[in-house]
Enzyme design. Sequence first.
Site, mmCIF file in Angstrom:
data_model
loop_
_atom_site.group_PDB
_atom_site.id
_atom_site.type_symbol
_atom_site.label_atom_id
_atom_site.label_comp_id
_atom_site.label_asym_id
_atom_site.label_seq_id
_atom_site.Cartn_x
_atom_site.Cartn_y
_atom_site.Cartn_z
ATOM 1 N N CYS A 1 46.253 33.342 37.416
ATOM 2 C CA CYS A 1 47.704 33.586 37.108
ATOM 3 C C CYS A 1 47.719 34.063 35.512
ATOM 4 O O CYS A 1 46.667 34.244 34.692
ATOM 5 C CB CYS A 1 48.598 32.372 37.372
ATOM 6 N N THR A 2 48.795 33.928 35.059
ATOM 7 C CA THR A 2 49.223 34.416 33.574
ATOM 8 C C THR A 2 48.241 33.592 32.462
ATOM 9 O O THR A 2 47.494 33.838 31.963
ATOM 10 C CB THR A 2 50.540 34.544 33.130
#
Length: 330
Positions: free
Chosen positions: A177-178
Amino acid sequence: MSQIVVCAMYKFVTLEDYEAMRQPLLDTMIKNNVKGTLLLANEGINGTVAGSREGVNALLAYLKSDSRLADIDYKESYHQEMPFYRSKVKLKKEIVTLGIEEIDPNKVCGKYVEPKDWNALISDPETILVDTRNDYEIEIGTFKNAINPSTETFREFPEYVDKNLDPKKHKKVAMFCTGGIRCEKSTALMKAKGFDEVYHLKGGILKYLEEVPKEESMWEGECFVFDSRVAVNHDLEKGSYDQCFACRMPITEEDKKRPEYVKGISCHHCYDKVTEEQKARFAEREKQSQLAAERGFSHVGDDAKKLAKLNKQQKQQAKEIARKKAKSEI
């Protein structure tokens, strides 16, 4: 002008006194002119803030003075402008909302993989690579061969797992994810559902872009971020995307040429979803934003307060002038 430091941070750790932590943390942000939003919950802390080098250092030092947060995970990038308008600390049930209370990364989660080792893992033909972010984020960039679960919110991810992944069939799963927080919680979910070999990218995409050279990178496109930059490129600089005010979806310069796009009001993602009442409200807000910009202010955040104060002073001055004029004519 000195660059603004943008700092994304999180840590899963039990914070039984998280409610009492809120005000001192907010005071520290305000004192050091650090803006952005931090979330506090019993399960930990999460958020992204921005400020001067000195301001961000002071905030990190304050957080690390709490032994529970001494090794808090954080990633930094830089921007020419402040990407946030206010300083906020919010109390939440979860620091990233999955919606399943019994999932606790503090108890069990997948195996961390350092950015330098990530390419080897996802190049393994036996590895299933899953992007745990939302569809609109994935649309502007992801890792080569990553699966898009096509979710609109993180709450939908458990349903995707139930319908599409099988611990007997998918023996080796890598997730990202980020900044690392969603994939960490996702791996906790996967472990709870019986998956054995579950991996997640330590520090997330942002850490990968920071540490892995472009020529070796398996990242394709830009990385969506939750601030006014909208997206960052491989150099962690502001990317090529803008954002629709109405729906917050990322849009390109080409998207702005489409007939559905009206600055501050709608884009092709939301044109048929925004009501006429909403469009009228957005139009008024855009008008006020333009007026504020002409005066050198932002229409939101601390600048909005200054602008409101200035408008009030100008109205009072106008009333006083009118009063004196009326008095002189008597």
